[in-house]
Design an enzyme around this catalytic site. Structure first.
Site, mmCIF file in Angstrom:
data_model
loop_
_atom_site.group_PDB
_atom_site.id
_atom_site.type_symbol
_atom_site.label_atom_id
_atom_site.label_comp_id
_atom_site.label_asym_id
_atom_site.label_seq_id
_atom_site.Cartn_x
_atom_site.Cartn_y
_atom_site.Cartn_z
ATOM 1 N N ASP A 611 0.761 1.835 -0.444
ATOM 2 C CA ASP A 611 1.263 3.298 -0.605
ATOM 3 C C ASP A 611 0.470 3.386 -2.099
ATOM 4 O O ASP A 611 0.699 2.488 -2.989
ATOM 5 C CB ASP A 611 2.645 3.368 -0.523
ATOM 6 N N LEU A 612 -0.293 4.405 -2.350
ATOM 7 C CA LEU A 612 -0.869 4.986 -3.754
ATOM 8 C C LEU A 612 0.217 5.213 -4.651
ATOM 9 O O LEU A 612 1.084 6.200 -4.374
ATOM 10 C CB LEU A 612 -1.919 5.931 -3.480
ATOM 11 N N ASP A 654 -0.424 9.022 1.622
ATOM 12 C CA ASP A 654 -1.207 8.344 1.116
ATOM 13 C C ASP A 654 -0.685 6.977 1.522
ATOM 14 O O ASP A 654 -0.642 5.812 0.482
ATOM 15 C CB ASP A 654 -1.000 8.487 -0.674
#
Length: 747
Positions: A611-612, A654
């Site tokens: 996950d960004l 994301d």
């Protein structure tokens, strides 16, 4: 002008004499056209069957028989094998050998001062106690060569000992199997991702030759071949010998095993460790170490392991490597020639010449019993000659030569019987049946003039029957059509074979028909030949065929368009629209597949959930367009950081997921995770904006965390949230395996 005077002994033929010679040759060819065509047809059929690979199993079996019939050879004094059989394993107490046992074994062998030590045992990871001791042995033994297995279509491969690889003391021990599972070829070089690997046998041979003041070089006459010592060692080609279209990748040579029931001195591991070994046995020799235990199933069939009685004795992998080494040393030091082959054009000439001989013998004798006996005698000579050539290391095709010899001879015998039967046919039979046929029918003599025809034929061409007798096609039809009919008639008259051909014919009224003309040859008791032809009007049929062809082409185009649409819809259903990566559905299918695979092969499968960090802030600051560009750039960078066998997918937003199949240990997974964290941390330049982003990764793997795909992804997802809670820009393992204190991070 200066005249050139040739000496009288040269006897250059004049133009007239050349014309006479050519006419004589043409007459000879014409008189012997039947046997000549029979020989060509026989050779063509055999060559066609051969180049389809249908004869290859039988030719390889013949090669094995020749190998087994070679004279015996003395054991190779340069090679000694330390065997590890089932009693040795029982004595040592474990398999694989522990690092301590292997270090002790190598020290014991090293104490006898061998020239080289070949360790034909995989050792890519430590086993038991003694890791430091074994590492010390590897570091202090420069004449030790280890093995690796290069990944191929049948296995994932085995890495070499890291220390030996760093010291350049490694060779691959992959073997190549023929279609019957036998080893008849050895491979010296293997190109993997633009890096050339050397075989285990070649590494040992080159080290041995270096002490002899010899080595390996590129052949000055053939840049694609090498010299071993002073002897050329050409590589095997796809059609060398009896092979047809074989995969000759890398640098392969034909394997010639040492013909001896005990080709090498052998010492058991137990005997070695007890010190019950003559010191002179190992001194200045190549010592190979490998398994011969039946329980480990490291055995291969070779050309000399099958006997004519049908029994089979496979040899161990270490013995096979010994044969490879012995052959290369014999080429370099003993002047032993490698196996040589006829070039493809010479093979065609060789095989075709035996067809000519078989046809010539049968054509001259004509009596079956004499022909059979003579063919048997010639066949015996052929087999003996090919075996003598084989003793000189020439592999000459024998089975195709035998087939063309007998095929040509028997074809002529059958054709002679057919001609005798045809002579019994009578011209009266043609006269009695021709007018009962409603289709146009004609009968021609050997000069291709009409001598009998029915009313339907006269009506078809538009002439009276009486005016057509003793005429030919050039008197009735346009010249182009007449030439085509002449060629087809000539074929049937010369070959005696029935034929059917489609042509266009224009009658007296100028109307053109599409017709099928079926021809057959008939002879009477006196040997007179008659060409009988039946004409069938297929004009309407051709029109229907054209319409059907048009409809078929339209249907094919429609099907192609539907297939493209189906493929496009499937891609949209299983891939992310922004990045083109597999979506959740496709990723879960692939994860389920690799979990099943890992269960069968006792492997690990890992899931990394990414996950960004701060992606929402980037969207809010730069806009969703920049956010989309960032997601695509991250996808590309992640893909470039993974192996080709790994799978990268996007779950949405994301969130990215990575599937790592075939992982050996948790340490390997962490290496990949650190690499991904580092890759994302590097700044992105998007539309003149330098954007910094990090990622948090959660890791789970089968079978330690979960057995089902969804549970495995959930564990990784939970671990990812723990990574965010711990400060982001890091990875952490799922709790099912490790405690909180065991998580790792990457800057």
């Amino acid at each position: 002008m200066r005249h050139v005077i040739f000496p009288s002994w040269l006897n250059l033929p004049t133009r007239d004499s050349r014309k006479k010679l050519w006419k004589r040759v043409r007459r000879i060819i014409f008189r012997n056209r039947r046997p000549l065509m029979t020989a060509i047809a026989t050779a063509g059929c055999v060559l066609g069957v051969r180049y389809l690979g249908l004869l290859q199993p039988f030719e390889l079996a013949t090669f094995d028989v020749f190998i087994q019939q070679r004279p015996g050879e003395s054991p190779d004094p340069r090679i000694v094998i330390v065997t590890i059989d089932d009693p040795d394993i029982e004595e040592m107490g474990s398999w694989p050998l522990s690092d301590a046992d292997m270090a002790a074994m190598l020290k014991e062998i090293r104490s006898y001062n061998p020239r080289l030590i070949g360790l034909d045992i995989y050792r890519d990871i430590s086993v038991g106690m003694g890791r430091a001791e074994l590492r010390d042995v590897f570091e202090t033994t420069p004449n030790l060569i280890g093995i690796e297995k290069i990944a191929d279509d049948s296995s994932l491969g085995v890495h070499p000992p890291p220390l030996l690889e760093a010291q350049g003391q490694v060779g691959f021990n992959n073997v190549i199997l023929d279609i019957d599972g036998h080893v008849r070829r050895s491979i010296l070089f293997w190109q993997v991702e633009e890096e050339t690997h050397r075989s285990f046998a070649l590494q040992l041979v080159l080290a041995y030759l270096e002490a002899e003041g010899r080595g390996m070089a590129i052949s000055p006459t053939d840049p694609n071949s090498i010299l071993l010592g002073d002897t050329p060692l050409p590589s095997l080609q796809p059609n060398s010998g009896s092979y047809v279209g074989v995969d000759a990748g890398g640098y392969q040579i034909l394997h010639l095993p040492r013909q001896n029931s005990q080709p090498f001195e052998m010492v058991s591991l137990t005997k070695l460790m007890r010190g019950d070994v003559d010191a002179d046995l190992f001194r200045d020799r190549i010592v190979l170490i490998g398994s011969t235990a039946a329980s480990l199933k490291d055995f291969f069939m070779t050309a000399h392991t099958d006997s004519l009685a049908g029994s089979a004795r496979p040899i161990s992998g270490v013995e096979l490597q010994g044969h490879f080494i012995s052959q290369l040393l014999s080429v370099a030091l003993d002047g032993r020639s490698p196996v040589r082959f006829l070039a493809d054009p010479l093979e065609i000439v060789w095989i075709s010449s035996w067809a000519m001989l078989g046809v010539a013998l049968s054509w001259k004798l004509r009596r079956s019993k004499y022909v059979i006996w003579l063919l048997l005698i010639v066949s015996t000579g052929l087999i003996g000659g090919c075996f003598i050539a084989f003793l000189g290391n020439w592999w000459v095709p024998i089975l195709p030569a035998l087939l063309t010899l007998w095929g040509g001879g028997l074809s002529v015998m059958l054709h002679t019987a057919y001609l005798q039967e045809e002579l019994r046919k009578s011209k009266d039979f043609l006269q009695s049946v021709i007018n009962t046929i409603p289709d146009p029918v004609f009968v021609k003599d050997r000069f291709q003039k009409w001598i009998v025809l029915n009313e339907a034929f006269a009506h078809f061409v538009g002439y009276a029957p009486i005016s057509l007798l003793n005429q030919n096609d050039f008197n009735i039809f346009p010249i182009e059509q007449a030439e085509q009919l002449l060629e087809q008639d000539q074929y049937t008259l010369e070959t005696g074979e029935s034929s059917e051909a489609e042509v266009a014919l224009t009658n007296l009224n100028g109307h053109t028909y599409q017709v099928a003309v079926k021809r057959s040859l008939h002879k009477d008791a006196a040997g007179n030949r008659f060409l009988v032809g039946i004409i069938h009007d297929i004009t309407r049929q051709k029109q229907v065929e054209v319409e059907l062809r048009r409809q078929t082409e339209e249907l094919a185009r429609t099907n192609a368009e539907l297939k493209r649409s189906e493929d496009h819809l499937r891609h949209l259903a299983y891939h992310d629209g922004l990045t083109g990566l597999p979506n959740r559905d496709l990723f879960m299918e692939q994860l389920d597949h690799f979990i099943s695979w890992a269960a069968e092969h006792d492997k690990l499968v890992s899931v990394l959930f990414l996950d960004l960090d701060g992606f929402k802030h980037i969207n809010d600051t730069y806009g969703h367009a920049i956010g989309d560009l960032l997601l695509k750039a991250v996808a590309r960078r992640l893909s470039n950081s993974l192996r080709s066998s790994d799978i990268l997918g996007r779950f949405g937003g994301d969130e990215f997921v990575v599937l790592l199949p075939g992982i050996h240990s948790a340490e390997d997974i962490e290496i990949v995770a650190r690499k991904l964290v580092t890759a994302v941390t590097q700044p992105f330049v998007l539309e003149q904006h330098q954007i910094h982003v990090t990622t948090s990764i959660g890791i789970s793997f089968y079978p330690h965390h979960a057995q089902k795909p969804k549970e495995l992804v959930d564990y990784a997802d939970q671990a990812m949230y723990r990574a965010k809670e711990m400060g982001k820009n890091r990875y952490t393992l799922a709790k099912a395996l490790l405690s909180d204190s065991s998580t790792a991070s990457s800057s």
